[in-house]
Design a protein around this motif. Sequence first.
Motif, PDB file in Angstrom:
ATOM      1  N   GLN A 198     101.685  55.986 109.040  1.00 44.25           N
ATOM      2  CA  GLN A 198     101.898  56.055 107.589  1.00 44.25           C
ATOM      3  C   GLN A 198     102.829  57.213 107.238  1.00 44.25           C
ATOM      4  O   GLN A 198     103.806  57.053 106.500  1.00 44.25           O
ATOM      5  CB  GLN A 198     100.553  56.228 106.887  1.00 44.25           C
ATOM      6  N   THR A 202     106.935  57.159 105.843  1.00 46.80           N
ATOM      7  CA  THR A 202     107.223  57.679 104.508  1.00 46.80           C
ATOM      8  C   THR A 202     107.872  59.058 104.533  1.00 46.80           C
ATOM      9  O   THR A 202     108.188  59.613 103.479  1.00 46.80           O
ATOM     10  CB  THR A 202     105.928  57.742 103.669  1.00 46.80           C
ATOM     11  N   GLN A 215     108.059  47.599 103.351  1.00 53.73           N
ATOM     12  CA  GLN A 215     106.950  47.352 102.427  1.00 53.73           C
ATOM     13  C   GLN A 215     105.807  46.575 103.081  1.00 53.73           C
ATOM     14  O   GLN A 215     104.634  46.969 102.945  1.00 53.73           O
ATOM     15  CB  GLN A 215     107.460  46.644 101.167  1.00 53.73           C
ATOM     16  N   PRO A 216     106.067  45.497 103.819  1.00 52.86           N
ATOM     17  CA  PRO A 216     104.960  44.834 104.524  1.00 52.86           C
ATOM     18  C   PRO A 216     104.293  45.743 105.551  1.00 52.86           C
ATOM     19  O   PRO A 216     103.082  45.661 105.771  1.00 52.86           O
ATOM     20  CB  PRO A 216     105.634  43.632 105.199  1.00 52.86           C
ATOM     21  N   LEU A 218     103.907  49.056 105.333  1.00 58.11           N
ATOM     22  CA  LEU A 218     103.027  49.979 104.625  1.00 58.11           C
ATOM     23  C   LEU A 218     101.770  49.268 104.133  1.00 58.11           C
ATOM     24  O   LEU A 218     100.665  49.819 104.179  1.00 58.11           O
ATOM     25  CB  LEU A 218     103.774  50.624 103.454  1.00 58.11           C
ATOM     26  N   GLU A 219     101.917  48.049 103.662  1.00 58.67           N
ATOM     27  CA  GLU A 219     100.748  47.280 103.216  1.00 58.67           C
ATOM     28  C   GLU A 219      99.825  46.975 104.394  1.00 58.67           C
ATOM     29  O   GLU A 219      98.597  47.061 104.279  1.00 58.67           O
ATOM     30  CB  GLU A 219     101.204  45.985 102.548  1.00 58.67           C
ATOM     31  N   GLY A 220     100.411  46.634 105.535  1.00 63.37           N
ATOM     32  CA  GLY A 220      99.614  46.310 106.712  1.00 63.37           C
ATOM     33  C   GLY A 220      98.834  47.492 107.238  1.00 63.37           C
ATOM     34  O   GLY A 220      97.744  47.333 107.799  1.00 63.37           O
ATOM     35  N   ALA A 222      97.245  49.570 105.609  1.00 58.73           N
ATOM     36  CA  ALA A 222      95.999  49.699 104.853  1.00 58.73           C
ATOM     37  C   ALA A 222      95.001  48.597 105.188  1.00 58.73           C
ATOM     38  O   ALA A 222      93.814  48.731 104.886  1.00 58.73           O
ATOM     39  CB  ALA A 222      96.310  49.676 103.356  1.00 58.73           C
ATOM     40  N   GLU A 223      95.459  47.524 105.829  1.00 61.63           N
ATOM     41  CA  GLU A 223      94.611  46.346 105.975  1.00 61.63           C
ATOM     42  C   GLU A 223      94.446  45.857 107.410  1.00 61.63           C
ATOM     43  O   GLU A 223      93.366  45.379 107.780  1.00 61.63           O
ATOM     44  CB  GLU A 223      95.199  45.181 105.138  1.00 61.63           C
ATOM     45  N   ASP A 224      95.476  45.948 108.221  1.00 66.53           N
ATOM     46  CA  ASP A 224      95.474  45.277 109.519  1.00 66.53           C
ATOM     47  C   ASP A 224      94.638  46.039 110.547  1.00 66.53           C
ATOM     48  O   ASP A 224      94.548  47.274 110.517  1.00 66.53           O
ATOM     49  CB  ASP A 224      96.907  45.131 110.044  1.00 66.53           C
TER      50      ASP A 224
END
Length: 246
Positions: A198, A202, A215-216, A218-220, A222-224
Amino acid sequence: MITLGILITDNGPAPLLEQHGNFADLFERLLNGSDVAFEYRHYSVIDGEFPASLDECQAWLITGSAHGVYDDLPWMASLKTLIRTLHEQHSPLVGICFGHQIIAEALGAQVEKFSGGWNLGIKAYQVSEQLPCFGNDGVSEPVTQFAISAIHQDQVLTVPQGARVFASAPRCANAGLVWGDHILTFQGHPEFYRQYEQDLLTADLGVAFPDEELQPALEGLAEDALDDRKVGQWIARFIQQGVAEK
């Protein structure tokens, strides 16, 4: 206890050093979470520091780097010579990202920038061969995939003679390579835990990552799912098995 020589090809981005440490620190953190005991020796090969004797360590690991293997810097030629010697001696050797690439190139592969651009964030890799170091983690089901962090444009585009591909992804065909029972390499970064990846994506690194990949990623984050500790255990076992075999 196994003595592991960490061949440092980059210290890591300066903005992250105070909080996270350098690349060698990240590998110590990863491997200290395994059930194999290590002591470490650091060699800053990027500064021309190489082992005086290969008897100094029982196994070796090559870190990632912001450099490309095609940069053809003087220390890279020495590192490739060392890689070939370790291969000839069947000494346990692990390579990560740049380490994966320079081992492959030293042993005959083609390494270039991937025409599809960057791979960023947590990536899932499909497993095509069950390696002894997987150990099945106490379960009977085979390993079918794993997920670790990635940040790279360069890739190993051809499989060098004597190597086998054990892991791949749609946008990274040769993501995991193994030579016999003594060399293991990953294109991804098991040493990059979630917060490090992360912060890396950034940070101001002077690199403009494309939004459609960033963007995908950074989203991943938090979730993957992330299998960094599992892959760290595989690496530790591979080294342990290789030392026992040698």
